[in-house]
Scaffold this motif. Sequence first.
Motif, short mmCIF file in Angstrom:
data_model
loop_
_atom_site.label_atom_id
_atom_site.label_comp_id
_atom_site.label_asym_id
_atom_site.label_seq_id
_atom_site.Cartn_x
_atom_site.Cartn_y
_atom_site.Cartn_z
N ASN A 214 0.82 -1.20 0.00
CA ASN A 214 0.00 0.00 0.00
C ASN A 214 0.86 1.26 0.00
OD1 ASN A 214 -2.81 0.16 -0.22
ND2 ASN A 214 -3.09 0.77 1.90
N GLY A 215 1.83 1.29 0.92
CA GLY A 215 2.64 2.49 1.10
C GLY A 215 3.52 2.81 -0.09
N GLU A 216 4.05 1.77 -0.75
CA GLU A 216 4.91 1.98 -1.91
C GLU A 216 4.12 2.14 -3.21
OE1 GLU A 216 8.39 2.39 -1.66
OE2 GLU A 216 7.65 2.57 0.41
N LYS A 217 2.80 2.07 -3.09
CA LYS A 217 1.90 2.25 -4.24
C LYS A 217 2.23 1.28 -5.38
CE LYS A 217 0.83 7.06 -3.13
NZ LYS A 217 0.72 8.45 -3.62
N TRP A 218 2.36 0.01 -5.01
CA TRP A 218 2.66 -1.02 -6.00
C TRP A 218 1.41 -1.54 -6.71
CZ3 TRP A 218 6.42 -3.97 -2.26
CH2 TRP A 218 7.69 -3.37 -2.31
N LEU A 219 0.23 -1.17 -6.26
CA LEU A 219 -0.99 -1.58 -6.95
C LEU A 219 -1.12 -0.82 -8.25
CD1 LEU A 219 -3.46 -1.67 -3.91
CD2 LEU A 219 -2.05 -3.54 -4.83
N ARG A 220 -1.94 -1.33 -9.14
CA ARG A 220 -2.11 -0.74 -10.47
C ARG A 220 -2.50 0.73 -10.37
NH1 ARG A 220 -6.28 -0.71 -14.37
NH2 ARG A 220 -7.68 -1.74 -12.89
N ASN A 221 -1.82 1.54 -11.15
CA ASN A 221 -2.05 2.99 -11.19
C ASN A 221 -1.81 3.68 -9.85
OD1 ASN A 221 -2.84 2.84 -13.93
ND2 ASN A 221 -4.96 2.34 -13.33
N GLY A 222 -1.06 3.01 -8.96
CA GLY A 222 -0.70 3.61 -7.69
C GLY A 222 -1.85 3.76 -6.71
N ILE A 223 -2.96 3.04 -6.96
CA ILE A 223 -4.10 3.13 -6.04
C ILE A 223 -3.75 2.48 -4.71
CG2 ILE A 223 -5.86 3.23 -7.85
CD1 ILE A 223 -6.31 0.25 -7.49
N GLN A 224 -4.48 2.84 -3.67
CA GLN A 224 -4.27 2.27 -2.34
C GLN A 224 -5.60 1.79 -1.78
OE1 GLN A 224 -2.25 5.93 -0.92
NE2 GLN A 224 -0.62 4.57 -0.22
N CYS A 225 -5.55 0.73 -1.00
CA CYS A 225 -6.80 0.20 -0.45
C CYS A 225 -6.98 0.63 0.99
CB CYS A 225 -6.84 -1.33 -0.59
SG CYS A 225 -5.97 -2.26 0.66
N ASN A 226 -8.21 0.57 1.44
CA ASN A 226 -8.55 0.84 2.84
C ASN A 226 -8.15 -0.39 3.64
OD1 ASN A 226 -9.70 1.42 5.30
ND2 ASN A 226 -11.80 1.56 4.55
N LEU A 227 -6.98 -0.32 4.26
CA LEU A 227 -6.34 -1.48 4.86
C LEU A 227 -6.31 -1.38 6.38
CD1 LEU A 227 -4.52 -4.08 4.49
CD2 LEU A 227 -2.57 -2.48 4.42
N LYS A 228 -6.69 -2.47 7.04
CA LYS A 228 -6.56 -2.56 8.50
C LYS A 228 -5.88 -3.87 8.85
CE LYS A 228 -8.97 -2.29 12.94
NZ LYS A 228 -8.04 -1.24 13.42
N ILE A 229 -4.84 -3.80 9.66
CA ILE A 229 -4.11 -4.99 10.10
C ILE A 229 -4.53 -5.33 11.52
CG2 ILE A 229 -1.85 -6.07 10.38
CD1 ILE A 229 -2.41 -5.04 7.54
N ILE A 230 -4.95 -6.57 11.74
CA ILE A 230 -5.19 -7.09 13.09
C ILE A 230 -3.89 -7.77 13.52
CG2 ILE A 230 -6.58 -8.55 14.58
CD1 ILE A 230 -8.11 -6.17 13.37
N LYS A 231 -3.18 -7.15 14.43
CA LYS A 231 -1.82 -7.57 14.77
C LYS A 231 -1.80 -8.86 15.61
CE LYS A 231 -0.83 -3.60 16.68
NZ LYS A 231 -0.05 -2.49 17.30
N CYS A 232 -0.64 -9.51 15.57
CA CYS A 232 -0.36 -10.60 16.51
C CYS A 232 -0.01 -9.99 17.87
CB CYS A 232 0.82 -11.44 16.03
SG CYS A 232 0.64 -12.17 14.40
N SER A 233 -0.32 -10.71 18.91
CA SER A 233 0.04 -10.28 20.26
C SER A 233 1.17 -11.15 20.79
CB SER A 233 -1.16 -10.37 21.20
OG SER A 233 -2.21 -9.52 20.77
#
Length: 395
Positions: A214-233
């Motif tokens: 997401n951060g490096e904009k590697w998706l097509r046309n540099g789009i970014q998705c609404n991303l949420k990470i549920i972390k490990c504890s």
Amino acid sequence: MKSNEKENIKSKSSSSTTIAIIDNPTVAAVKNTLSIETGADNYIKYLPLLKNKNIDVVTNQSGILSSNIHLVDFLLSKDIKVKRIFAPEHGFRGTADAGEHIVDGKDAKTGLDIISLYGNNKKPKAEQLIGIDILVFDLQDVGARFYTYISSLHYIMEACAENGIQLIVLDRPNPNGAIVDGPILEKAYTSFVGMHPIPLLHGMTIGEYAQMINGEKWLRNGIQCNLKIIKCSNYTRNMSYSLPVKPSPNLPNIQSINLYASLCLFEGTNVSVGRGTENQFQIYGSPYLPKSNFSFTPKPNLGASNPPYNGTTCYGENLSGIAKVNQLELKWIIKAYKMTSNKSKFFNSFFTKLAGTKKLQQQIESNVPEKSIRDSWKEGLTDFNNTREKYLIYK
């Protein structure tokens, strides 16, 4: 969610950082150590987000909670509106051969439709996502660039971005921890076994990797998705972590996972890595290597219906008992190249896709010393580590 729900489920599981893969892919042998909770186990963080939403799930047999409940079954038990399942390479139950064309189907247990991400479309189509609010992603990665679950992640993220759907990634530890090594993929050699300019071993969890995409904009046309990470504890990346199930049919144990990145390069040669045996990615050999004290004869088995050199004796080396490796090892492929009976037939075109560069094959063919090969990676690895640092979640 009622306050005692988490207690009820937690009571079914033991605390664990190290879980051994065993033959039954639905049962975990758990050692009593400090508890690592995967993203899937941290359901108190994501269940409230899913209530009264229509969701799809990207998962396979590795998507289980520590209580041995599969994520899909767990979500349905909590009245979450799961509409369909998307399955990566090897299928939803994780039994298909590597590279086998996977067709759509229906899960016998839940009745949910299963859509393959390794068949006619590697990315969900817009019509397959109509009415979906959230897509949940839960796959166990092993930290190697050519392990295709991160390629599926890319396309899932792209589909979510294009269709305005939130993506929730349930994170899992990387069993190869913090190992960052190997040549950086060159853009000219982009494929489904290498989609991004990263080394062969990236040293990130799949949640961290999603943040990088997401951060490096590697998706097509540099789009970014609404991303949420549920972390490990209770997890740091240097912790020892084995897996409760096989992440894919030909990675049966932690030894194979540790050696996978190094031995997978043989898949671009005429050398077998033990598909069709019980020691996949822990041995290597071929009929074109000198006869030795170690040999094996591949035969069809789960995940290898027609393995390379089916029924033919292969000579090589048994690595199933060696100590853990902490880098991309080149010594075995260099040794095999030097010993093969016909060097002109050793490499095939797939090797360049796996390596992500033509240089590695050229270096091996030119007898470049291993240290010099490693030195040629240094600048790329330094740049990658600087980029990687921005996306790390765990110490």
